[in-house]
Write a protein that holds these residues in place. Sequence first.
Motif, short mmCIF file in Angstrom:
data_model
loop_
_atom_site.label_atom_id
_atom_site.label_comp_id
_atom_site.label_asym_id
_atom_site.label_seq_id
_atom_site.Cartn_x
_atom_site.Cartn_y
_atom_site.Cartn_z
N GLY A 44 0.81 -1.21 0.00
CA GLY A 44 0.00 0.00 0.00
C GLY A 44 0.84 1.26 0.00
O GLY A 44 0.48 2.26 -0.62
N GLY A 45 1.99 1.21 0.69
CA GLY A 45 2.87 2.37 0.72
C GLY A 45 3.43 2.70 -0.65
O GLY A 45 3.54 3.87 -1.03
N ALA A 46 3.79 1.67 -1.42
CA ALA A 46 4.30 1.89 -2.78
C ALA A 46 3.23 2.54 -3.65
O ALA A 46 3.52 3.46 -4.44
N VAL A 47 2.00 2.07 -3.50
CA VAL A 47 0.89 2.65 -4.27
C VAL A 47 0.65 4.09 -3.85
O VAL A 47 0.51 4.99 -4.69
N TRP A 48 0.60 4.32 -2.55
CA TRP A 48 0.30 5.67 -2.04
C TRP A 48 1.37 6.67 -2.46
O TRP A 48 1.08 7.82 -2.79
N LEU A 49 2.62 6.25 -2.47
CA LEU A 49 3.71 7.15 -2.80
C LEU A 49 3.89 7.37 -4.31
O LEU A 49 4.20 8.48 -4.75
N LEU A 50 3.69 6.32 -5.10
CA LEU A 50 4.15 6.35 -6.49
C LEU A 50 3.07 6.22 -7.56
O LEU A 50 3.35 6.50 -8.73
N GLU A 51 1.89 5.78 -7.20
CA GLU A 51 0.84 5.56 -8.20
C GLU A 51 0.32 6.90 -8.72
O GLU A 51 0.48 7.94 -8.08
N ASP A 52 -0.31 6.87 -9.89
CA ASP A 52 -0.91 8.07 -10.46
C ASP A 52 -1.95 8.65 -9.51
O ASP A 52 -2.73 7.91 -8.90
N SER A 53 -1.99 9.97 -9.43
CA SER A 53 -2.85 10.63 -8.45
C SER A 53 -4.33 10.50 -8.78
O SER A 53 -5.18 10.69 -7.90
N ASN A 54 -4.68 10.18 -10.00
CA ASN A 54 -6.09 10.09 -10.38
C ASN A 54 -6.62 8.66 -10.31
O ASN A 54 -7.60 8.31 -10.95
N THR A 55 -5.97 7.81 -9.53
CA THR A 55 -6.39 6.42 -9.40
C THR A 55 -6.86 6.12 -7.98
O THR A 55 -6.51 6.82 -7.03
N VAL A 56 -7.66 5.08 -7.85
CA VAL A 56 -8.04 4.52 -6.55
C VAL A 56 -7.70 3.04 -6.61
O VAL A 56 -8.19 2.33 -7.50
N THR A 57 -6.87 2.57 -5.70
CA THR A 57 -6.36 1.19 -5.76
C THR A 57 -6.89 0.37 -4.60
O THR A 57 -6.84 0.80 -3.44
N VAL A 58 -7.39 -0.82 -4.92
CA VAL A 58 -7.86 -1.76 -3.90
C VAL A 58 -7.42 -3.17 -4.30
O VAL A 58 -7.00 -3.41 -5.43
N GLY A 59 -7.53 -4.11 -3.37
CA GLY A 59 -7.27 -5.51 -3.68
C GLY A 59 -6.21 -6.13 -2.81
O GLY A 59 -5.33 -5.44 -2.28
N ALA A 60 -6.29 -7.46 -2.67
CA ALA A 60 -5.37 -8.22 -1.82
C ALA A 60 -4.16 -8.75 -2.58
O ALA A 60 -3.36 -9.48 -2.00
N SER A 61 -4.02 -8.38 -3.85
CA SER A 61 -2.95 -8.99 -4.64
C SER A 61 -1.56 -8.61 -4.13
O SER A 61 -0.62 -9.39 -4.26
#
Length: 230
Positions: free
Chosen positions: A112-129
């Motif tokens: 989750g930290g990698a997503v929060w820091l680096l993912e595109d700002s216009n996305t919402v990410t969920v899932g257990a993968s």
Amino acid sequence: MASEHSTASTGPLARVITGARTALFVMTGALAVIWLVQIANWSGDYQLVRDYGIHPRELGELGDVLSAPLLHGTWEHVESNSVPLFVFGVLAAYRGMRRFLALTLLTVLTSGGAVWLLEDSNTVTVGASGVVYGYFGYVVLRGIFDRNLLDTVIGVLLGASYAYILLAVLPGDPGISWLGHLGGLLGGLAGAWVFRDRRAKAAPAAAATAPGQARSAHADLLKELDDLGI
């Protein structure tokens, strides 16, 4: 006779069986929670995804790193995650619940930290993968760091059977968060080292203190391997 029965009941094989039963129970419960959340999510038109998914670099949403693994955007999403989460989770958990729970928290945070820091700002990410990849990395390396033959064999077989999933830690499909996968995998690999069994290194030193103790430790090792069918 009573002493022999007590030793056998607490031997390595018995501990593995007990650990496997606990792992099966825990992962069944975890999947039940995820599917119940999915039902609530679906019935609410996936509002939970919008409210508790990871919104990159929004400080007020940082806590959603902890809730995102319980949420999925579609039924196909939760179905595709369920089987590997269960299988990898059982393999990661059967050696001890405290290590497993600590590992789970670590992989949730790294993914989750990698997503929060680096993912595109216009996305919402969920899932257990991301957690799935964390368990995968942990199981592959755990036996090496613990110096455990059974876990090393399990890790080799798992790595060989599921090596193809590593393609998803590379940029590709815009609908898949490769950053979450990569963060979870790195967390699992780190967890194999951080949560390693320190006794694996202490045992040889203790066994070398005296010839009689060395022979006893060797006999104990052979008995453990025999009990595990190795």
